[in-house]
Design an enzyme around this catalytic site. Sequence first.
Site, PDB file in Angstrom:
ATOM      1  N   GLU A  23     -19.552  28.213  64.706  1.00 24.28           N
ATOM      2  CA  GLU A  23     -18.618  27.284  65.352  1.00 24.28           C
ATOM      3  C   GLU A  23     -19.301  25.961  65.708  1.00 24.28           C
ATOM      4  OE1 GLU A  23     -16.848  28.603  69.056  1.00 24.28           O
ATOM      5  OE2 GLU A  23     -15.386  26.987  69.016  1.00 24.28           O
ATOM      6  N   LYS A  63     -15.741  28.399  62.026  1.00 27.61           N
ATOM      7  CA  LYS A  63     -14.758  28.099  63.077  1.00 27.61           C
ATOM      8  C   LYS A  63     -14.857  26.612  63.420  1.00 27.61           C
ATOM      9  CE  LYS A  63     -13.384  29.458  67.740  1.00 27.61           C
ATOM     10  NZ  LYS A  63     -13.085  30.600  68.594  1.00 27.61           N
TER      11      LYS A  63
END
Length: 342
Positions: free
Chosen positions: A177, A219
């Site tokens: 992420e 992500k």
Amino acid sequence: MTIHALIETARKLVGDGRGLLAMDESNATCNKRFAALGIEQTEPTRRDWRELLITTPGLADSISGAILYAETIHQETTNGTPFVKALVEAGIIPGIKVDIGAKPLAGYHDEKVTEGLDGLRERLKEYRQMGARFAKWRAVLSLSQGQPSPACIEANAHALARYAALCHEADIVPIIEPEVLMDGTHGIDACQDATSAVLQSVFEQLNTQGVVLEAIILKPNMIAAGLTCDTQPSLDNVAATTVVTLLRHVPASVAGIAFLSGGQSAELASTRLNAMNVMRKSVGARVPWPLVFSYGRAIQQPALEMWHGEASNIAAAQRILVHRATCNHAAINGEYNAAMEL
Ligand code: 13P
């Protein structure tokens, strides 16, 4: 476990039409959200909230995996079932956030690097034994004049790649992420430039560390204008710019893309995900990955506001939670529309 089993887990998480529930707020962040609503900020209250989420009837119809926090993974439901077991029994794969937060980057004013590599091998081993099958590490990059700096981008990308390699060694699927924050007044072009540079660096570092991309989930933030920018781009512009930017910088071998919501309203996060999947359907094989969600606030916040820390509101809050999950599930198929809202 072999890399094939990890690829299989990654596909189960993002490839069967469902998305992820991020419920891995640190205690500090969870307390901040509770405080804003006047909810008591204690360990038992955080446990109550997480039990509400995990035991929501029908959640697994839309949610493939749930990301837990270090405190949460050790907790149990009121009847003594460990949260991890309750998730598995519901048909939801348990995951765990393993970074220890974004800390000031030395020498760079107002920029951060995420820490947590020390001792990570041992922690991953323990979490794997407890039943976690995937993990999350979040890098935070703010966008303003001269930021994110090349130093901040490289430091965070390097840490993400080291984390991912350790996850694979521990038989855990890493969620990568790199979040370019939506806070600020910047326009969509600035977000695109920053996100492009970040993704480019992340995949260079992943390749340097020899990470098998079929067994990771990315992500990212969507490419949008800052939350307080006066001129907000159209829905089609956000969807097209996000998809084009991903096509330019993310290898086709990555198992899937699971967007964060980043402070967008719950409905906007559903609408934009839907628009991307409508586009994905129309251009077909040109978009090689599933486009799903891994939302925190955009799924939890409306339910949290209903709950307010009151046991008498649990059922109503769970209905709101499952509604948001259902809307986002529809958005993965490009079948969400405003008429679905209550
Ligand atoms: P938001 O969807 O609230 O951005 O949270 C996602 C997440 O996991 C942040 O690390």
